[in-house]
Write an enzyme that holds these catalytic residues in place. Structure first.
Site, mmCIF file in Angstrom:
data_model
loop_
_atom_site.group_PDB
_atom_site.id
_atom_site.type_symbol
_atom_site.label_atom_id
_atom_site.label_comp_id
_atom_site.label_asym_id
_atom_site.label_seq_id
_atom_site.Cartn_x
_atom_site.Cartn_y
_atom_site.Cartn_z
ATOM 1 N N ARG A 47 85.642 -33.373 32.583
ATOM 2 C CA ARG A 47 85.403 -34.185 31.120
ATOM 3 C C ARG A 47 85.477 -33.109 30.048
ATOM 4 N NH1 ARG A 47 81.999 -38.240 30.226
ATOM 5 N NH2 ARG A 47 82.450 -37.607 28.007
ATOM 6 N N GLY A 102 75.534 -26.965 28.084
ATOM 7 C CA GLY A 102 75.434 -25.562 28.204
ATOM 8 C C GLY A 102 76.992 -25.004 28.281
ATOM 9 N N TYR A 107 87.152 -39.601 41.051
ATOM 10 C CA TYR A 107 85.837 -39.248 40.613
ATOM 11 C C TYR A 107 84.701 -39.817 41.395
ATOM 12 C CZ TYR A 107 82.145 -37.902 37.612
ATOM 13 O OH TYR A 107 80.963 -37.589 37.247
ATOM 14 N N ASP A 109 85.109 -26.349 38.556
ATOM 15 C CA ASP A 109 84.375 -27.195 39.443
ATOM 16 C C ASP A 109 85.102 -28.073 40.676
ATOM 17 O OD1 ASP A 109 81.722 -27.548 40.260
ATOM 18 O OD2 ASP A 109 81.161 -28.710 38.564
ATOM 19 N N HIS A 129 80.529 -24.876 40.131
ATOM 20 C CA HIS A 129 79.271 -25.151 39.751
ATOM 21 C C HIS A 129 78.260 -25.612 40.661
ATOM 22 C CE1 HIS A 129 80.410 -24.453 35.350
ATOM 23 N NE2 HIS A 129 81.348 -24.503 35.809
ATOM 24 N N ARG A 132 68.996 -35.223 36.835
ATOM 25 C CA ARG A 132 69.858 -36.370 37.080
ATOM 26 C C ARG A 132 69.324 -37.122 38.187
ATOM 27 N NH1 ARG A 132 74.368 -36.249 38.769
ATOM 28 N NH2 ARG A 132 74.125 -33.797 39.474
ATOM 29 N N ASP A 181 70.725 -27.247 44.901
ATOM 30 C CA ASP A 181 71.373 -27.242 43.694
ATOM 31 C C ASP A 181 72.024 -25.954 43.540
ATOM 32 O OD1 ASP A 181 71.492 -28.099 41.178
ATOM 33 O OD2 ASP A 181 69.360 -28.389 40.786
ATOM 34 N N VAL A 202 67.562 -26.858 34.209
ATOM 35 C CA VAL A 202 66.105 -27.341 33.651
ATOM 36 C C VAL A 202 65.145 -26.223 33.867
ATOM 37 C CG1 VAL A 202 64.456 -28.870 34.093
ATOM 38 C CG2 VAL A 202 66.712 -29.389 34.291
ATOM 39 N N GLU A 227 65.780 -23.668 31.173
ATOM 40 C CA GLU A 227 65.281 -24.182 29.692
ATOM 41 C C GLU A 227 64.002 -24.058 29.662
ATOM 42 O OE1 GLU A 227 69.521 -26.771 30.094
ATOM 43 O OE2 GLU A 227 67.598 -27.880 29.890
HETATM 44 C C1 GDG Z 1 75.682 -28.933 37.824
HETATM 45 C C2 GDG Z 1 75.046 -28.508 39.114
HETATM 46 C C3 GDG Z 1 74.227 -26.394 37.959
HETATM 47 C C4 GDG Z 1 68.423 -33.468 31.580
HETATM 48 N N1 GDG Z 1 67.863 -34.545 31.199
HETATM 49 C C5 GDG Z 1 68.138 -34.707 29.677
HETATM 50 C C6 GDG Z 1 68.973 -33.652 29.567
HETATM 51 N N2 GDG Z 1 69.389 -33.075 30.596
HETATM 52 C C7 GDG Z 1 70.197 -31.624 30.762
HETATM 53 C C8 GDG Z 1 69.003 -30.407 31.196
HETATM 54 C C9 GDG Z 1 70.304 -29.578 31.700
HETATM 55 C C10 GDG Z 1 71.233 -30.644 32.464
HETATM 56 O O1 GDG Z 1 70.824 -31.741 31.799
HETATM 57 C C11 GDG Z 1 70.858 -30.610 33.859
HETATM 58 O O2 GDG Z 1 71.695 -29.473 34.300
HETATM 59 P P1 GDG Z 1 71.412 -28.908 36.088
HETATM 60 O O3 GDG Z 1 72.030 -27.509 36.083
HETATM 61 O O4 GDG Z 1 69.834 -28.918 36.160
HETATM 62 O O5 GDG Z 1 71.972 -29.932 36.916
HETATM 63 P P2 GDG Z 1 73.492 -30.979 37.274
HETATM 64 O O6 GDG Z 1 73.857 -31.690 36.205
HETATM 65 O O7 GDG Z 1 73.407 -31.276 38.476
HETATM 66 O O8 GDG Z 1 74.559 -29.387 37.138
HETATM 67 C C12 GDG Z 1 73.976 -27.332 38.762
HETATM 68 C C13 GDG Z 1 75.052 -26.692 36.775
HETATM 69 O O9 GDG Z 1 76.149 -27.915 37.094
HETATM 70 C C14 GDG Z 1 75.760 -25.788 35.858
HETATM 71 O O10 GDG Z 1 76.745 -24.723 36.529
HETATM 72 O O11 GDG Z 1 73.354 -25.662 37.317
HETATM 73 O O12 GDG Z 1 73.402 -26.840 39.930
HETATM 74 O O13 GDG Z 1 74.605 -29.552 39.937
HETATM 75 O O14 GDG Z 1 70.938 -28.788 30.685
HETATM 76 O O15 GDG Z 1 68.666 -29.970 29.932
HETATM 77 N N3 GDG Z 1 69.607 -33.286 28.290
HETATM 78 C C15 GDG Z 1 69.043 -34.198 27.187
HETATM 79 N N4 GDG Z 1 68.064 -34.971 27.604
HETATM 80 C C16 GDG Z 1 67.754 -35.353 28.782
HETATM 81 O O16 GDG Z 1 66.914 -36.233 29.048
HETATM 82 N N5 GDG Z 1 69.587 -33.900 26.151
#
Ligand code: GDG
Length: 726
Positions: A10, A31, A87, A141, A165, A273, A372, A377, A380
């Site tokens: 994306r 991020g 995808y 990725d 990732h 998610r 994971d 999260v 953060e």
């Molecule tokens: C993949 C890998 C790896 C969540 N709810 C809301 C919201 N979020 C944001 C969080 C966080 C992001 O989504 C989720 O990131 P994660 O890292 O936890 O999980 P994946 O999306 O599965 O990411 C993972 C990542 O890539 C990076 O390399 O860490 O393991 O699976 O930033 O804050 N953001 C907002 N509203 C929400 O309700 N604005």
């Protein structure tokens, strides 16, 4: 100026369309987008990716393309069908479950794979439109694992990085994929491959060794005479952004608002998610058990569960959604009262101000994925804890657990352990909370997203620099011309030729590589030229050398220098050697043969060799290390050297080496042209011993004291033929 191209599924932007059909572009808050913005927005750098919407209207497509290009983005337009197969299909129904150890959910469909290949090619084509030698590409990725090789095939000289990732699974799981080889070959097109954790890197290296039969040295893989580096780069967050957001008046006002409606009960936070890898149903069951086991918390603690809709077109995610809905309903029905709700459940996403308020409010964050890659999260949450009060319960299956060891680390499958962790978190004294949070915040502050980008990029530069240095070693046409001209001008030439791995390929049976017709003809023609002296310099015993090549006018240095023979003389032994040690050492090697199926000992006059080419991958290497450590002190006392070669461990007298033997030949013959070809550590002694004017050539590797390198025995034969025909 060379440019840097970021590539991901994306683009870091959402393309919106209003009722009038007007397009607008909202930058992504993720991020990765933040971390990489300093890169792609500067100069003529670029981000290549899918804009996240389908365009059927040609005009609109053109408009979007132009608008995105102005923001340094190059869109790869994909059709609905492509997204469905590449995808949702291959990426999310094949790779995602496999890489997260949910292989029972994985679908192996040819149509998915074909679309994956085609779409990866589409991404590559977009890159090829702009790329030039000297540019850098960073591919992100699991959706784009084939892109590095696709670019490499066209542009051998650009720097390519790849970052995964998500987790890289153990080989036993990875091997289930029908396209495992193509996926690895694709990634190995990169110069640098990055993972979140050392474990992911380890699994990748093991897959490369077992699927592609390429071993590694400290994470360096030698592929097609290119060095591919692997390393772990745990991704960080934009720490300051989360800390500042937590201090923002809007966040504070929302917190007050939510606190007022919730009362002063404790709050446990859960944010993910919608994904089966995140362990959401198990988390709900755990909360249920907690309330059952500690009824004093009924009415005193609630779970605030945010589930962000995701991949809702994929079957497994629909089932998961129903399961979560059902569980939440059941638990709320079981424990809820008129003034207290056990679980506040939201199936939607929230703006950052709300998210930040949730992070601030939560006494405990439960981040308990089944698997994971990293998980942001939890990071953060910690960054938002300005007063450092709060407890993180973190699954050991999340990459983040490797950095955040001050959290309460749990195995999400051990529900009772997690229940206890919740109790511990809710009763933890504040000073202890502060102590742990402070330590973790310090780590997160330093290893933030910008640090991550810098680390990866500088490592990519370093690898590229090394690649250039190594490139000078390649035995190309220019070197060949130089060598041929020196050769033709010389009258007294000496050619040192190693045998196994240099003139012939390796075989699991060492006696099966007797010289073939082509090789015999090459050596005959070389050695029949009166200006040449051909020296076969090998670790082989003299009997075998004699049998295979004894009828030709060549010199021999056998057993690495124990046995010596001039073409018109007899075999002589190097002086002052002793082989009484053999009986004792053989007894030790016999122990290893007895416990290692497929291994055997080769007994030579003055050395012993333990062979493990046919032993199970990994076990052979382990045993080799055991032997080396077993013989460590003994060998010193007995004046022996223990050397590790290509699937062999060889024990021989310390005085014997090919280099010393080669020097004797030089002293006797005083050649005006020297060529030395060899493939393993024993040949390094020769390369080092020869004078600077010698053409020293390493076969099948680049890390060597030799001046040049070729790929394999076929190149060697070609090189020798060039001399013959000159
Ligand atoms: C993949 C890998 C790896 C969540 N709810 C809301 C919201 N979020 C944001 C969080 C966080 C992001 O989504 C989720 O990131 P994660 O890292 O936890 O999980 P994946 O999306 O599965 O990411 C993972 C990542 O890539 C990076 O390399 O860490 O393991 O699976 O930033 O804050 N953001 C907002 N509203 C929400 O309700 N604005």
């Amino acid at each position: 100026m060379p440019r840097t191209i970021i590539v991901s599924n994306r683009l870091p932007v959402k393309v919106l369309k209003d009722k009038e059909g007007e397009l607008s572009y909202v930058p992504s808050e993720g991020g990765l987008a933040t971390g990489l913005s300093s890169i792609y927005k500067s100069g003529n750098n670029l981000w290549v990716g899918w804009p996240g919407r389908y365009f059927t209207n040609k005009e609109k497509k053109k408009e979007a393309k132009e608008a995105l290009e102005k923001q340094n983005m190059a869109p790869v337009f994909l059709s609905q069908e492509e997204i469905k197969l590449y995808y949702e299909g291959f990426s999310n129904e094949t790779l995602w479950p496999t890489f997260h150890y949910f292989n029972q959910y994985a679908l192996y469909k040819k149509s998915y794979w074909q679309a994956y290949e085609q779409v990866n090619q589409k991404f590559c084509d977009e890159i090829l439109k702009v790329i030039e030698p000297g540019d850098k590409v960073w591919v992100h990725d699991y959706q784009l694992m084939l892109v590095p090789k696709m670019i490499r095939d066209i542009h051998p000289d650009v720097s390519i990085g790849f970052f995964l990732h998500i987790p890289f699974p153990s080989f036993e799981v990875f091997r289930l994929l029908p396209w495992r080889r193509q996926l690895l070959d694709g990634v190995l097109g990169a110069d640098l491959v990055g993972f979140h954790t050392y474990d992911d890197m380890r699994h990748f290296l093991s897959a490369v060794s077992r699927v592609c039969y390429i071993s590694n040295q400290h994470g360096q893989i030698l592929k097609d005479r290119r060095s591919v580096a692997t390393d772990s780069f745990p991704i960080g967050i934009d720490y300051d952004k989360y800390a500042q957001q937590a201090a923002h008046p809007e966040t504070l006002s929302r917190e007050v608002q939510y606190r007022t409606s919730l009362g002063n009960q404790k709050l446990i936070l859960s944010i993910d998610r919608l994904d089966y890898s995140k362990g959401i149903p198990a988390r709900l069951q755990i909360f249920d058990i907690f309330l059952e086991k500690y009824p004093e918390y009924i009415g005193k603690v609630s779970l605030l569960m945010v589930v962000v809709p995701s991949r809702d077109k994929v079957g497994k995610y629909k089932d998961l959604k129903e399961e979560v809905d059902l569980l939440v309903g059941r638990i709320n029905g079981k424990y809820g009262t008129v003034n207290w709700t056990p679980i506040h459940y939201f199936y939607r996403s929230f703006p950052l101000e709300d998210l930040s308020a949730f992070y601030r409010m939560a006494d405990v964050a439960m981040v308990t994925p089944m698997r994971d890659g990293m998980n942001l999260v939890c990071k953060e949450y910690l960054a938002s804890k300005l007063d450092q009060k709060g407890v993180l319960i973190l699954s050991e299956m999340a990459g983040a657990s490797k950095e955040l060891s001050d959290a309460l680390i749990v195995n999400p499958n051990d529900k009772h352990q997690v229940v206890k962790a919740i109790y511990r978190a809710l009763t933890m004294p504040e000073d202890e909370q502060v102590r742990h949070t402070a330590i973790m915040q310090k780590t997160l502050k330093k290893f933030n997203i910008h640090h991550w980008v810098d680390l990866f990029m500088s490592k990519l530069d370093e690898v590229a620099k090394k690649r250039n240095e190594l490139a000078t070693k390649v035995f190309d046409k220019k070197v060949e011309e130089k060598m041929v001209s020196k050769y033709t001008a010389a009258a007294n030439r000496m050619l040192f030729l190693d045998y196994d791995g240099t003139l012939v390929p390796f075989h699991s049976d060492p006696m099966a590589v007797n010289p073939d017709e082509e090789l015999l003809s090459i050596i005959t023609r070389l050695s029949s030229n009166p200006k040449n002296r051909v020296v076969i310099i090998s670790g082989r015993d003299r009997g075998t050398l004699e049998k295979w090549l004894g009828h030709l006018p060549v010199d021999f240095i056998g057993e690495h220098g124990v046995w010596l023979k001039d073409k018109d003389g007899d075999w002589n032994m190097a002086e002052g050697l002793d082989n009484r040690w053999k009986a004792e050492i053989k007894k030790i090697l016999d122990i290893y043969v007895n416990k290692t199926p497929g291994s055997f000992i080769e007994v030579k006059d003055y050395s012993l060799v333990w062979h493990y080419r046919k032993v199970e991958t990994g076990l052979g290497e382990l045993r080799a290390r055991e032997i080396i450590s077993h013989l460590k002190y003994l060998s010193v006392n007995m004046n022996l050297q223990v050397l590790e070669g290509n699937k062999v461990v060889e024990i021989k007298n310390i005085e014997v080496n090919k280099g010393k033997a080669a020097l004797k030949w030089l002293q006797k013959n005083k050649p005006d042209f020297i060529l030395s070809l060899g493939d393993d550590w024993t040949d390094e002694d020769t390369f080092k011993a020869l004078p600077d004017k010698a053409f020293t050539v390493k076969v099948g590797g680049i890390h060597s004291a030799a001046k040049y390198s070729v790929e394999d025995y076929k190149d060697v034969r070609q090189l020798l033929t060039a001399l013959i025909e000159s």
